[in-house]
Motif scaffolding. Structure first.
Motif, PDB file in Angstrom:
ATOM      1  N   ASP A 167      -2.777  11.937   0.801  1.00  0.00           N
ATOM      2  CA  ASP A 167      -1.403  12.140   1.120  1.00  0.00           C
ATOM      3  C   ASP A 167      -0.769  10.461   1.047  1.00  0.00           C
ATOM      4  N   ASN A 168      -1.400   9.657   0.515  1.00  0.00           N
ATOM      5  CA  ASN A 168      -0.795   8.129   0.360  1.00  0.00           C
ATOM      6  C   ASN A 168      -0.477   7.757  -0.847  1.00  0.00           C
ATOM      7  N   TYR A 169       0.468   6.998  -1.072  1.00  0.00           N
ATOM      8  CA  TYR A 169       0.931   6.620  -2.514  1.00  0.00           C
ATOM      9  C   TYR A 169       1.203   5.271  -2.513  1.00  0.00           C
ATOM     10  N   PHE A 170       0.806   4.539  -3.517  1.00  0.00           N
ATOM     11  CA  PHE A 170       1.309   3.227  -3.773  1.00  0.00           C
ATOM     12  C   PHE A 170       2.779   3.093  -4.215  1.00  0.00           C
ATOM     13  N   THR A 171       3.205   1.720  -4.132  1.00  0.00           N
ATOM     14  CA  THR A 171       4.625   1.617  -4.313  1.00  0.00           C
ATOM     15  C   THR A 171       5.072   1.861  -5.827  1.00  0.00           C
ATOM     16  N   SER A 172       4.164   2.181  -6.513  1.00  0.00           N
ATOM     17  CA  SER A 172       4.452   2.651  -8.160  1.00  0.00           C
ATOM     18  C   SER A 172       4.496   4.004  -8.139  1.00  0.00           C
ATOM     19  N   GLY A 191       1.464  -4.462  -9.914  1.00  0.00           N
ATOM     20  CA  GLY A 191       1.138  -3.034  -9.891  1.00  0.00           C
ATOM     21  C   GLY A 191       1.484  -2.599  -8.488  1.00  0.00           C
ATOM     22  N   GLY A 192       1.511  -1.404  -8.229  1.00  0.00           N
ATOM     23  CA  GLY A 192       1.821  -0.660  -7.078  1.00  0.00           C
ATOM     24  C   GLY A 192       0.780  -1.137  -5.944  1.00  0.00           C
ATOM     25  N   HIS A 193       1.294  -0.934  -4.747  1.00  0.00           N
ATOM     26  CA  HIS A 193       0.420  -1.391  -3.494  1.00  0.00           C
ATOM     27  C   HIS A 193       0.560  -0.325  -2.389  1.00  0.00           C
ATOM     28  N   THR A 194      -0.374  -0.423  -1.341  1.00  0.00           N
ATOM     29  CA  THR A 194      -0.103   0.195  -0.325  1.00  0.00           C
ATOM     30  C   THR A 194      -0.791  -0.764   0.839  1.00  0.00           C
ATOM     31  N   PHE A 241      -6.388 -10.963  12.247  1.00  0.00           N
ATOM     32  CA  PHE A 241      -5.014 -11.494  11.988  1.00  0.00           C
ATOM     33  C   PHE A 241      -4.284 -10.864  11.162  1.00  0.00           C
ATOM     34  N   GLN A 242      -4.624 -10.162  10.166  1.00  0.00           N
ATOM     35  CA  GLN A 242      -3.494  -9.646   9.108  1.00  0.00           C
ATOM     36  C   GLN A 242      -3.844  -8.352   8.701  1.00  0.00           C
ATOM     37  N   GLU A 243      -2.983  -7.955   7.753  1.00  0.00           N
ATOM     38  CA  GLU A 243      -2.897  -6.648   7.174  1.00  0.00           C
ATOM     39  C   GLU A 243      -3.598  -6.619   5.911  1.00  0.00           C
ATOM     40  N   VAL A 244      -4.219  -5.263   5.302  1.00  0.00           N
ATOM     41  CA  VAL A 244      -4.804  -5.429   4.203  1.00  0.00           C
ATOM     42  C   VAL A 244      -3.916  -4.502   3.036  1.00  0.00           C
ATOM     43  N   GLN A 245      -3.587  -5.143   2.019  1.00  0.00           N
ATOM     44  CA  GLN A 245      -2.664  -4.632   0.841  1.00  0.00           C
ATOM     45  C   GLN A 245      -3.775  -4.215  -0.191  1.00  0.00           C
ATOM     46  N   PHE A 246      -3.768  -3.020  -0.467  1.00  0.00           N
ATOM     47  CA  PHE A 246      -4.593  -2.399  -1.496  1.00  0.00           C
ATOM     48  C   PHE A 246      -3.814  -2.386  -2.792  1.00  0.00           C
ATOM     49  N   PHE A 247      -4.373  -2.263  -3.976  1.00  0.00           N
ATOM     50  CA  PHE A 247      -3.608  -2.511  -5.274  1.00  0.00           C
ATOM     51  C   PHE A 247      -4.434  -1.177  -6.187  1.00  0.00           C
ATOM     52  N   ASN A 248      -3.553  -0.956  -7.000  1.00  0.00           N
ATOM     53  CA  ASN A 248      -4.349  -0.065  -7.980  1.00  0.00           C
ATOM     54  C   ASN A 248      -4.647  -0.561  -9.338  1.00  0.00           C
ATOM     55  N   GLY A 249      -4.683  -1.887  -9.299  1.00  0.00           N
ATOM     56  CA  GLY A 249      -4.796  -2.722 -10.424  1.00  0.00           C
ATOM     57  C   GLY A 249      -5.853  -3.732 -10.100  1.00  0.00           C
ATOM     58  N   CYS A 290       4.202  -6.337   2.939  1.00  0.00           N
ATOM     59  CA  CYS A 290       4.237  -4.814   2.743  1.00  0.00           C
ATOM     60  C   CYS A 290       5.389  -4.119   2.705  1.00  0.00           C
ATOM     61  N   ASP A 291       5.531  -3.067   1.444  1.00  0.00           N
ATOM     62  CA  ASP A 291       6.605  -2.427   1.159  1.00  0.00           C
ATOM     63  C   ASP A 291       5.999  -0.981   1.481  1.00  0.00           C
ATOM     64  N   ARG A 292       5.062  -0.540   1.751  1.00  0.00           N
ATOM     65  CA  ARG A 292       4.556   0.866   2.080  1.00  0.00           C
ATOM     66  C   ARG A 292       3.301   0.681   2.697  1.00  0.00           C
TER      67      ARG A 292
END
Length: 142
Positions: free
Chosen positions: A113-118, A96-99, A81-89, A137-139
């Motif tokens: 070739d993928n980056y966190f929002t940070s 912190g940043g997420h994708t 049902f949902q998306e997965v949000q990954f963090f570098n912290g 999600c922003d990224r």
């Protein structure tokens, strides 16, 4: 003695023949193959690109990947049902940043070739994740 040597050579070649196809089959493994075989409701993380070397699979949130922190080079979302949000912290503050990885995308086979929002690279940098609605999600990982 000559017959024994010939027999050992044939046995050795036969044994080698069974090893080569297994290795070739493993090399052909892809994120698409793993997505098809994945258990519904789980996210997966892999040590290498193309979803090779499974680090783990989880159906819930994980605020600290522990020994698997900063190792993932590919990820897979077979969520229901949902998306997965990954963090570098780490931590339940989810700062912190997420994708994010959508259910529709299914997997990101190469995080180089993928980056966190940070602005930091997502490759070998994920330390936690949570399940979220897409509006959070922003990224997006691709």
């Amino acid at each position: 003695m000559r017959k024994l040597s010939a027999a050992l050579t044939v046995l050795g070649m036969a044994a080698l023949g069974t090893v080569v196809p297994v290795s070739a089959a493993h090399a052909a493994e892809t994120c698409s193959d793993n997505y098809s075989a994945a258990t519904a409701g789980y996210m997966y993380a892999y040590d290498y690109v193309d979803c090779v070397g499974q680090l783990g699979k989880v159906s819930g949130n994980d605020s600290d990947w522990g020994v698997d922190s900063n190792k993932a080079s590919s990820i897979l979302n077979k969520g229901n049902f949902q998306e997965v949000q990954f963090f570098n912290g780490t931590g339940t503050g989810w700062t912190g940043g997420h994708t994010c990885l959508s259910r529709n995308e299914g997997y990101a086979s190469d995080l180089t070739d993928n980056y966190f929002t940070s602005g930091y690279s997502a490759n070998n940098s994920i330390s936690s994740h949570r399940w979220v609605n897409a509006s959070t999600c922003d990224r997006w990982a691709t």
